[in-house]
Design a protein around this motif. Structure first.
Motif, PDB file in Angstrom:
ATOM      1  N   SER A 192      -1.702  16.580 -37.144  1.00 40.57           N
ATOM      2  CA  SER A 192      -3.156  16.643 -37.303  1.00 40.57           C
ATOM      3  C   SER A 192      -3.746  15.268 -37.581  1.00 40.57           C
ATOM      4  O   SER A 192      -4.961  15.111 -37.635  1.00 40.57           O
ATOM      5  CB  SER A 192      -3.531  17.597 -38.456  1.00 40.57           C
ATOM      6  OG  SER A 192      -3.116  18.914 -38.188  1.00 40.57           O
ATOM      7  N   SER A 193      -2.874  14.266 -37.758  1.00 39.41           N
ATOM      8  CA  SER A 193      -3.329  12.920 -38.114  1.00 39.41           C
ATOM      9  C   SER A 193      -3.350  12.013 -36.886  1.00 39.41           C
ATOM     10  O   SER A 193      -2.393  11.985 -36.101  1.00 39.41           O
ATOM     11  CB  SER A 193      -2.395  12.318 -39.178  1.00 39.41           C
ATOM     12  OG  SER A 193      -2.297  13.146 -40.315  1.00 39.41           O
TER      13      SER A 193
ATOM     14  N   PRO B  94      -1.986  23.330 -35.239  1.00 33.16           N
ATOM     15  CA  PRO B  94      -1.504  22.564 -34.082  1.00 33.16           C
ATOM     16  C   PRO B  94      -0.257  23.196 -33.481  1.00 33.16           C
ATOM     17  O   PRO B  94       0.526  23.847 -34.182  1.00 33.16           O
ATOM     18  CB  PRO B  94      -1.196  21.185 -34.684  1.00 33.16           C
ATOM     19  CG  PRO B  94      -2.061  21.095 -35.900  1.00 33.16           C
ATOM     20  CD  PRO B  94      -2.135  22.483 -36.437  1.00 33.16           C
TER      21      PRO B  94
ATOM     22  N   GLY C 163      -0.289  18.352 -30.435  1.00 33.69           N
ATOM     23  CA  GLY C 163      -1.299  18.146 -31.467  1.00 33.69           C
ATOM     24  C   GLY C 163      -2.551  18.986 -31.294  1.00 33.69           C
ATOM     25  O   GLY C 163      -3.451  18.939 -32.126  1.00 33.69           O
TER      26      GLY C 163
ATOM     27  N   ARG D 232      -4.709  22.758 -30.529  1.00 29.92           N
ATOM     28  CA  ARG D 232      -4.685  24.139 -30.978  1.00 29.92           C
ATOM     29  C   ARG D 232      -5.024  25.076 -29.831  1.00 29.92           C
ATOM     30  O   ARG D 232      -5.368  24.638 -28.739  1.00 29.92           O
ATOM     31  CB  ARG D 232      -5.665  24.339 -32.140  1.00 29.92           C
ATOM     32  CG  ARG D 232      -5.276  23.579 -33.414  1.00 29.92           C
ATOM     33  CD  ARG D 232      -6.424  23.542 -34.396  1.00 29.92           C
ATOM     34  NE  ARG D 232      -6.007  23.057 -35.708  1.00 29.92           N
ATOM     35  CZ  ARG D 232      -5.826  21.789 -36.033  1.00 29.92           C
ATOM     36  NH1 ARG D 232      -6.015  20.845 -35.107  1.00 29.92           N
ATOM     37  NH2 ARG D 232      -5.445  21.429 -37.245  1.00 29.92           N
TER      38      ARG D 232
ATOM     39  N   TYR E  27       2.335  20.226 -40.070  1.00 28.76           N
ATOM     40  CA  TYR E  27       0.896  20.427 -39.836  1.00 28.76           C
ATOM     41  C   TYR E  27       0.143  19.108 -39.963  1.00 28.76           C
ATOM     42  O   TYR E  27      -0.651  18.738 -39.088  1.00 28.76           O
ATOM     43  CB  TYR E  27       0.348  21.449 -40.826  1.00 28.76           C
ATOM     44  CG  TYR E  27      -1.144  21.677 -40.701  1.00 28.76           C
ATOM     45  CD1 TYR E  27      -1.641  22.629 -39.816  1.00 28.76           C
ATOM     46  CD2 TYR E  27      -2.048  20.939 -41.461  1.00 28.76           C
ATOM     47  CE1 TYR E  27      -3.010  22.841 -39.684  1.00 28.76           C
ATOM     48  CE2 TYR E  27      -3.409  21.141 -41.337  1.00 28.76           C
ATOM     49  CZ  TYR E  27      -3.885  22.095 -40.452  1.00 28.76           C
ATOM     50  OH  TYR E  27      -5.243  22.289 -40.319  1.00 28.76           O
ATOM     51  N   HIS E  28       0.386  18.390 -41.044  1.00 22.82           N
ATOM     52  CA  HIS E  28      -0.328  17.123 -41.257  1.00 22.82           C
ATOM     53  C   HIS E  28       0.137  16.050 -40.277  1.00 22.82           C
ATOM     54  O   HIS E  28      -0.660  15.218 -39.834  1.00 22.82           O
ATOM     55  CB  HIS E  28      -0.137  16.649 -42.700  1.00 22.82           C
ATOM     56  CG  HIS E  28      -0.892  17.452 -43.707  1.00 22.82           C
ATOM     57  ND1 HIS E  28      -2.268  17.483 -43.748  1.00 22.82           N
ATOM     58  CD2 HIS E  28      -0.470  18.279 -44.700  1.00 22.82           C
ATOM     59  CE1 HIS E  28      -2.671  18.278 -44.739  1.00 22.82           C
ATOM     60  NE2 HIS E  28      -1.594  18.775 -45.320  1.00 22.82           N
TER      61      HIS E  28
END
Length: 236
Positions: A111-112, A213, A133, A135, A107-108
Motif C-alpha cells: 500500500s506504500s 491489495p 498493489g 484492489r 498490507y502496508h
C-alpha cells in the motif's frame, strides 16, 4: 519494511525461472506457507486442547447435575475445572492471532508508494494481469472480464469453495463437541458470540479479499486454504 521488501524481492528472483512475471505472487504464497509452518505447532496444540475439552465432558455432566439450578456457580465450577486440567477454552484462537502481524506487514508493504525513501518496486509486480498493489475496485475499472477482473473472479471462487468447506467442518465440529455448553443453554463467558459466528468466519474472507491489495488478498486466500486443510486433518 525495507528488510521485508528485500526478502520478497529475493524470493521472487529465486522463483522467476518457474513463474515468470508472477514470481512475486508466488513468493507471497511461499511466505504465507512459511508463516503457517511456524504456527503449525500451536495449531496442533489447539487441536489437542479441543480433544482435551471433549474428554472433560463426563466431569462437566456431573457438574451440571450438581449445580444445574445455579448457572453462575456452574459456570464458575466449569472454569475451575478447565484451569485444573490446564485446558483453555480460547486456545484455538492463538494461531490465527499470531498471523495478524504478517498480514498487516504485507498490507502496508503493497500500500506504500515508497519504502526507505525509494520508490516501491514491488508495486510493479503482477499475478498474471493483476498488479499486486491494486484492489478489486481498481480491477473493475477495466471491466469484470478484463485480465485483472478474471484474476479476482478466480480468487473469489477459491475463497467461496474453501469457506463452504470450512462452514461444514465447523458445524460438524461444534455438533460433535459441545464443550462450550455448561447447561441450561448457558455458555462459558465470552464464548456465546464466538460459537454463533465461528461457522461464518470463512465467508468474511470474501470481503477481505475485495478491499485489500491483491498481495494481501493472496496471503488471506493461501492462509485460509491452509487452515481448512489443517483443521480437517487435525480434528478428524
Amino acid at each position: 519494511m525495507s528488510v521485508f521488501a528485500n526478502l520478497v524481492e529475493h524470493l521472487a528472483d529465486l522463483l522467476q525461472p518457474l513463474f515468470g512475471a508472477s514470481a512475486a505472487a508466488a513468493a507471497i504464497v511461499l511466505f504465507t506457507a512459511l508463516v503457517r509452518l511456524l504456527v503449525h505447532p500451536l495449531s496442533r496444540a489447539a487441536a489437542r486442547g479441543q480433544k482435551a475439552r471433549t474428554a472433560l465432558q463426563p466431569k462437566i455432566a456431573e457438574l451440571r447435575k450438581k449445580h444445574g439450578k445455579n448457572p453462575e456457580k456452574l459456570q464458575k465450577a466449569v472454569l475451575e475445572l478447565h484451569a485444573e486440567e490446564k485446558v483453555s477454552p480460547l486456545a484455538g484462537c492463538l494461531p490465527g492471532m499470531l498471523q495478524i502481524p504478517a498480514f498487516f506487514l504485507l498490507y502496508h508493504l503493497f500500500s506504500s508508494d515508497t519504502i526507505g525513501g525509494e520508490p516501491n518496486g514491488l508495486l510493479g509486480h503482477q499475478l498474471l494481469a493483476a498488479p499486486l498493489g491494486e484492489r478489486w475496485a481498481d480491477a473493475l475499472q477495466g471491466g469484470v472480464l478484463s485480465g485483472a477482473g478474471l484474476v479476482y473472479a478466480g480468487l473469489f471462487v477459491v475463497v467461496a469453495c474453501v469457506a463452504a468447506f470450512s462452514y461444514r467442518l465447523s458445524k460438524r465440529m461444534m455438533a460433535a463437541n459441545p464443550a462450550a455448553q455448561v447447561g441450561g443453554g448457558e455458555q462459558l463467558p465470552g464464548l456465546g458470540a464466538v460459537t454463533k459466528v465461528m461457522p461464518f468466519m470463512s465467508f468474511f474472507t470474501l470481503v477481505t479479499v475485495a478491499v485489500v491489495p491483491l498481495a494481501a488478498a493472496l496471503y488471506v486466500v493461501t492462509s485460509t486454504t491452509w487452515s481448512a486443510v489443517e483443521r480437517a486433518v487435525l480434528y478428524r
